[in-house]
Design a protein around this motif. Structure first.
Motif, PDB file in Angstrom:
ATOM      1  N   GLU A 189       0.825  -1.205   0.000  1.00  0.00           N
ATOM      2  CA  GLU A 189       0.000   0.000   0.000  1.00  0.00           C
ATOM      3  C   GLU A 189       0.861   1.257   0.000  1.00  0.00           C
ATOM      4  O   GLU A 189       0.545   2.232  -0.688  1.00  0.00           O
ATOM      5  N   ILE A 190       1.951   1.240   0.777  1.00  0.00           N
ATOM      6  CA  ILE A 190       2.861   2.393   0.792  1.00  0.00           C
ATOM      7  C   ILE A 190       3.481   2.589  -0.578  1.00  0.00           C
ATOM      8  O   ILE A 190       3.574   3.711  -1.087  1.00  0.00           O
ATOM      9  N   SER A 191       3.919   1.508  -1.185  1.00  0.00           N
ATOM     10  CA  SER A 191       4.540   1.584  -2.510  1.00  0.00           C
ATOM     11  C   SER A 191       3.570   2.163  -3.543  1.00  0.00           C
ATOM     12  O   SER A 191       3.938   3.042  -4.334  1.00  0.00           O
ATOM     13  N   LYS A 192       2.340   1.688  -3.519  1.00  0.00           N
ATOM     14  CA  LYS A 192       1.337   2.189  -4.465  1.00  0.00           C
ATOM     15  C   LYS A 192       1.066   3.672  -4.235  1.00  0.00           C
ATOM     16  O   LYS A 192       0.965   4.453  -5.193  1.00  0.00           O
ATOM     17  N   PHE A 193       0.958   4.055  -2.956  1.00  0.00           N
ATOM     18  CA  PHE A 193       0.710   5.460  -2.643  1.00  0.00           C
ATOM     19  C   PHE A 193       1.857   6.341  -3.116  1.00  0.00           C
ATOM     20  O   PHE A 193       1.634   7.410  -3.712  1.00  0.00           O
ATOM     21  N   LEU A 194       3.097   5.922  -2.863  1.00  0.00           N
ATOM     22  CA  LEU A 194       4.258   6.721  -3.278  1.00  0.00           C
ATOM     23  C   LEU A 194       4.331   6.850  -4.791  1.00  0.00           C
ATOM     24  O   LEU A 194       4.658   7.921  -5.316  1.00  0.00           O
ATOM     25  N   LEU A 195       4.031   5.787  -5.488  1.00  0.00           N
ATOM     26  CA  LEU A 195       4.067   5.834  -6.945  1.00  0.00           C
ATOM     27  C   LEU A 195       3.022   6.801  -7.485  1.00  0.00           C
ATOM     28  O   LEU A 195       3.327   7.676  -8.310  1.00  0.00           O
ATOM     29  N   THR A 196       1.793   6.667  -7.019  1.00  0.00           N
ATOM     30  CA  THR A 196       0.726   7.529  -7.541  1.00  0.00           C
ATOM     31  C   THR A 196       0.911   8.979  -7.097  1.00  0.00           C
ATOM     32  O   THR A 196       0.705   9.899  -7.883  1.00  0.00           O
ATOM     33  N   ARG A 197       1.325   9.183  -5.843  1.00  0.00           N
ATOM     34  CA  ARG A 197       1.518  10.561  -5.381  1.00  0.00           C
ATOM     35  C   ARG A 197       2.737  11.180  -6.063  1.00  0.00           C
ATOM     36  O   ARG A 197       2.738  12.366  -6.378  1.00  0.00           O
ATOM     37  N   GLY A 198       3.776  10.402  -6.296  1.00  0.00           N
ATOM     38  CA  GLY A 198       4.937  10.929  -6.990  1.00  0.00           C
ATOM     39  C   GLY A 198       4.598  11.397  -8.388  1.00  0.00           C
ATOM     40  O   GLY A 198       4.979  12.493  -8.809  1.00  0.00           O
ATOM     41  N   LEU A 199       3.853  10.575  -9.122  1.00  0.00           N
ATOM     42  CA  LEU A 199       3.446  10.964 -10.476  1.00  0.00           C
ATOM     43  C   LEU A 199       2.520  12.180 -10.431  1.00  0.00           C
ATOM     44  O   LEU A 199       2.605  13.072 -11.284  1.00  0.00           O
ATOM     45  N   TRP A 200       1.637  12.210  -9.445  1.00  0.00           N
ATOM     46  CA  TRP A 200       0.725  13.345  -9.274  1.00  0.00           C
ATOM     47  C   TRP A 200       1.511  14.633  -9.027  1.00  0.00           C
ATOM     48  O   TRP A 200       1.215  15.671  -9.607  1.00  0.00           O
ATOM     49  N   LEU A 201       2.540  14.576  -8.200  1.00  0.00           N
ATOM     50  CA  LEU A 201       3.334  15.762  -7.903  1.00  0.00           C
ATOM     51  C   LEU A 201       4.074  16.270  -9.141  1.00  0.00           C
ATOM     52  O   LEU A 201       4.206  17.482  -9.334  1.00  0.00           O
ATOM     53  N   ILE A 202       4.552  15.365  -9.971  1.00  0.00           N
ATOM     54  CA  ILE A 202       5.217  15.785 -11.206  1.00  0.00           C
ATOM     55  C   ILE A 202       4.227  16.521 -12.104  1.00  0.00           C
ATOM     56  O   ILE A 202       4.559  17.556 -12.701  1.00  0.00           O
ATOM     57  N   VAL A 203       3.008  16.000 -12.196  1.00  0.00           N
ATOM     58  CA  VAL A 203       1.973  16.669 -12.997  1.00  0.00           C
ATOM     59  C   VAL A 203       1.652  18.036 -12.399  1.00  0.00           C
ATOM     60  O   VAL A 203       1.525  19.042 -13.127  1.00  0.00           O
ATOM     61  N   TYR A 238     -10.229  20.625   8.340  1.00  0.00           N
ATOM     62  CA  TYR A 238     -11.009  19.814   7.407  1.00  0.00           C
ATOM     63  C   TYR A 238     -10.351  18.451   7.207  1.00  0.00           C
ATOM     64  O   TYR A 238     -11.024  17.409   7.216  1.00  0.00           O
ATOM     65  N   LYS A 239      -9.012  18.445   7.056  1.00  0.00           N
ATOM     66  CA  LYS A 239      -8.307  17.185   6.848  1.00  0.00           C
ATOM     67  C   LYS A 239      -8.399  16.283   8.081  1.00  0.00           C
ATOM     68  O   LYS A 239      -8.527  15.067   7.953  1.00  0.00           O
ATOM     69  N   ARG A 240      -8.332  16.886   9.263  1.00  0.00           N
ATOM     70  CA  ARG A 240      -8.404  16.089  10.493  1.00  0.00           C
ATOM     71  C   ARG A 240      -9.760  15.415  10.660  1.00  0.00           C
ATOM     72  O   ARG A 240      -9.855  14.317  11.224  1.00  0.00           O
ATOM     73  N   ASN A 241     -10.812  16.061  10.169  1.00  0.00           N
ATOM     74  CA  ASN A 241     -12.162  15.577  10.397  1.00  0.00           C
ATOM     75  C   ASN A 241     -12.746  14.795   9.223  1.00  0.00           C
ATOM     76  O   ASN A 241     -13.914  14.422   9.246  1.00  0.00           O
ATOM     77  N   ARG A 242     -11.939  14.584   8.202  1.00  0.00           N
ATOM     78  CA  ARG A 242     -12.409  13.842   7.033  1.00  0.00           C
ATOM     79  C   ARG A 242     -11.464  12.678   6.757  1.00  0.00           C
ATOM     80  O   ARG A 242     -10.284  12.733   7.048  1.00  0.00           O
ATOM     81  N   ARG A 243     -11.981  11.658   6.163  1.00  0.00           N
ATOM     82  CA  ARG A 243     -11.167  10.504   5.788  1.00  0.00           C
ATOM     83  C   ARG A 243     -11.353  10.222   4.291  1.00  0.00           C
ATOM     84  O   ARG A 243     -11.578   9.087   3.889  1.00  0.00           O
ATOM     85  N   LYS A 244     -11.250  11.271   3.500  1.00  0.00           N
ATOM     86  CA  LYS A 244     -11.405  11.132   2.055  1.00  0.00           C
ATOM     87  C   LYS A 244     -10.030  10.796   1.448  1.00  0.00           C
ATOM     88  O   LYS A 244      -9.007  11.389   1.822  1.00  0.00           O
ATOM     89  N   TRP A 245     -10.010   9.893   0.478  1.00  0.00           N
ATOM     90  CA  TRP A 245      -8.755   9.388  -0.078  1.00  0.00           C
ATOM     91  C   TRP A 245      -7.926  10.507  -0.712  1.00  0.00           C
ATOM     92  O   TRP A 245      -6.709  10.540  -0.625  1.00  0.00           O
ATOM     93  N   TRP A 246      -8.604  11.480  -1.345  1.00  0.00           N
ATOM     94  CA  TRP A 246      -7.872  12.501  -2.094  1.00  0.00           C
ATOM     95  C   TRP A 246      -7.158  13.483  -1.191  1.00  0.00           C
ATOM     96  O   TRP A 246      -6.230  14.182  -1.639  1.00  0.00           O
ATOM     97  N   LEU A 247      -7.526  13.540   0.092  1.00  0.00           N
ATOM     98  CA  LEU A 247      -6.878  14.483   0.993  1.00  0.00           C
ATOM     99  C   LEU A 247      -5.407  14.115   1.229  1.00  0.00           C
ATOM    100  O   LEU A 247      -4.593  14.988   1.550  1.00  0.00           O
ATOM    101  N   SER A 248      -5.065  12.844   1.065  1.00  0.00           N
ATOM    102  CA  SER A 248      -3.675  12.449   1.248  1.00  0.00           C
ATOM    103  C   SER A 248      -2.787  12.924   0.099  1.00  0.00           C
ATOM    104  O   SER A 248      -1.557  12.842   0.188  1.00  0.00           O
ATOM    105  N   TYR A 249      -3.410  13.451  -0.953  1.00  0.00           N
ATOM    106  CA  TYR A 249      -2.641  13.950  -2.106  1.00  0.00           C
ATOM    107  C   TYR A 249      -2.504  15.466  -2.079  1.00  0.00           C
ATOM    108  O   TYR A 249      -1.820  16.058  -2.911  1.00  0.00           O
ATOM    109  N   VAL A 250      -3.149  16.127  -1.115  1.00  0.00           N
ATOM    110  CA  VAL A 250      -3.030  17.585  -1.003  1.00  0.00           C
ATOM    111  C   VAL A 250      -2.640  17.979   0.407  1.00  0.00           C
ATOM    112  O   VAL A 250      -2.520  19.132   0.724  1.00  0.00           O
TER     113      VAL A 250
END
Length: 396
Positions: A86-100, A384-396
Motif C-alpha cells: 500500500e505504501i509503494s502504491k501510494f508513493l508511486l501515484t503521489r509521486g506521479l501526481w506531484l510531477i503533474v 477539514y483534513k483532520r475531520n475527514r477521511r477522504k482518499w484525495w486528501l492524502s494527495y493535497v
C-alpha cells in the motif's frame, strides 16, 4: 520484517519544523518577485551583496532539504498503518501526481503564463521523482534505505570532478539527475522546460529522512531520540566545517579569501543548492536535526502557529505562489508599468520585469503579509483534513 509501529499519526515536532521552513520559504519567493535586482544579481555573490541580503537568501537554504528530508521521514511513519504494498502504491501515484502538479499548477503560479511556454522542474518535481523511486525501495529494510541515502549524499559530488572537465556537455538524462545548466529543453513546439532541481541528491536526502523515521517508532524513548538527533546533527555540522576548511571535496564552489572578513565568510558559506552538495546538505540537515530535537517538547504560541502551516504544506505551497504573484501584479500596475511591459524576455515571470522591485524592508513587509494572510485558510483546511477521511486528501 515487521517494523515497530510509529507512536502517533502526526508528530508535532515534525509539523512545527516543517511549518518553520514553509514560512522561511515564502521569504525567498517574495524576494524573487519583489526585491530590486533579484532577477539580475546573485544575493550570495561576495562582491556585490551585503549582510542583510546575504542572510535573507542564505537562511532560506534550510527550506528545501529539510522539507524533502521530512517528506521521507513521514513516509516511514506510514509503516504500521499501511502494508508495504500500500505504501509503494501510494508513493508511486503521489509521486506521479506531484510531477503533474509541478508542470501545471505550480508552473502557472510561477509564470502566470496561460500558454505554458515554460515548465519549471523544481522541488515538487524532485519530491515526485524521489517518491517514485522510493516506491521501489520501501520493501527493503529501513537500515538499507538509510545506508543507500547516506551513500548517495556522501558520494555524488565525485561527479563534480568529471563535470568540471573541459568540454563536458551533460545529456538531458544527466541534467535531470545531477547537473543544472539552465538550458531550456523543448518539450513540444512553443513549450520548453528548465530543470532547476536535478533529482539524484534529493533522492539521497529523502532516503536519509526515511531512515531517520525509525527514531520516531513507539519503542524509541524521547531521550534516546533526542540524543541521536543531537549527535548526528552536530556530526553533520562538524563534517561541514572540516570538509569546507579543506576545500577539496563536497562542493563544486570553492571558497576564497576576500578583501574583508565578511566577504570571506560569504564565500565560505556559499555552498551549492542546485543540486544540493554534500556540504549544503550537512549545513542544513545538521541544524535541522538539532531543531527537531529542540522542538520535541516545545509547546507555545509560536509552535502552534508553525504547526498550522506544517500540517498542510502542499496546500500552503501552491497557494503562496498564487498569492505572491497576484500581489506582484498589483504592485506592477501601482508602480506605473503598463500592459506592454507584462512580458519581459529577461525574466520567465509575467508582470515581473527585470528592473521591477523594491528595497529589502518592503520585501519583509510583503513576506509577513503573505504568511499572515495564509494562516486562516491553512488552519481551516488542516481542520477539514483532520475531520475527514477522504482518499484525495492524502494527495493535497
Amino acid at each position: 520484517m515487521v517494523l515497530p509501529t510509529p507512536s502517533r499519526d502526526r508528530v508535532y515536532s515534525i509539523d512545527v519544523l516543517r511549518g518553520i521552513v514553509m514560512i522561511l520559504m515564502a521569504l525567498d519567493h517574495v524576494r524573487d518577485f519583489f526585491h530590486t535586482g533579484a532577477m539580475t544579481s546573485d544575493p550570495l555573490d561576495p562582491e556585490t551583496t551585503h549582510t542583510a541580503l546575504y542572510l535573507t537568501r542564505w537562511v532560506t537554504h534550510f527550506c528545501a532539504p529539510i522539507f524533502v528530508f521530512l517528506s521521507g521521514l513521514s513516509v516511514f511513519l506510514m509503516n504500521g498503518r499501511k502494508t508495504k504494498a500500500e505504501i509503494s502504491k501510494f508513493l508511486l501515484t503521489r509521486g506521479l501526481w506531484l510531477i503533474v502538479v509541478e508542470v501545471t499548477i505550480v508552473s502557472l503560479g510561477l509564470s502566470f503564463n496561460p500558454l505554458f511556454s515554460l515548465f519549471f522542474l523544481q522541488v515538487i518535481w524532485a519530491i515526485g521523482v524521489s517518491f517514485v523511486l522510493l516506491s521501489l525501495l520501501v520493501f527493503l529494510p529501513w537500515g538499507a534505505i538509510l545506508a543507500l541515502g547516506a551513500a548517495i549524499t556522501l558520494s555524488h559530488n565525485i561527479l563534480d570532478f568529471y563535470e568540471a572537465q573541459p568540454g563536458f556537455q551533460p545529456g538531458l538524462l544527466w541534467e535531470f539527475a545531477h547537473k543544472r545548466t539552465f538550458a531550456l529543453h523543448e518539450v513540444f513546439p512553443g513549450h520548453r522546460a528548465i530543470v532547476l532541481y536535478p533529482f539524484l541528491p534529493w533522492v539521497g536526502v529523502m532516503m536519509m529522512g526515511y531512515g531517520c523515521g525509525r527514531l520516531f517508532a513507539a519503542d524509541i524513548s524521547s531521550r534516546m531520540r533526542q540524543s541521536v538527533l543531537v549527535t548526528v546533527g552536530l556530526g553533520m555540522i562538524g563534517l561541514f566545517f572540516l570538509l569546507r576548511a579543506v576545500n577539496v571535496y563536497g562542493d563544486p564552489l570553492r571558497w576564497e579569501a576576500w578583501h574583508t572578513l565578511s566577504q570571506t565568510l560569504f564565500s565560505f558559506f556559499n555552498v551549492q543548492k542546485y543540486p544540493p552538495s554534500l556540504l549544503y546538505t550537512c549545513a542544513t540537515i545538521g541544524p535541522g536535526l538539532l531543531a527537531l530535537a529542540a522542538l520535541e517538547h516545545a509547546r507555545n504560541g509560536f509552535t502552534a502557529v508553525c504547526n498550522v502551516y506544517g500540517s498542510v504544506p502542499f496546500f500552503y505551497y501552491v497557494l503562496h505562489f498564487y498569492l505572491i504573484h497576484g500581489l506582484t501584479v498589483i504592485a506592477f500596475f501601482a508602480s506605473g508599468y503598463n500592459a506592454s511591459q507584462i512580458v519581459d524576455p529577461q525574466t520567465p515571470f509575467l508582470f515581473r520585469p527585470a528592473d521591477f522591485g523594491f528595497s529589502l524592508p518592503v520585501v519583509y513587509l510583503v513576506w509577513i503579509g503573505v504568511v499572515a494572510a495564509l494562516y486562516f485558510p491553512c488552519k481551516r483546511f488542516a481542520a477539514y483534513k483532520r475531520n475527514r477521511r477522504k482518499w484525495w486528501l492524502s494527495y493535497v
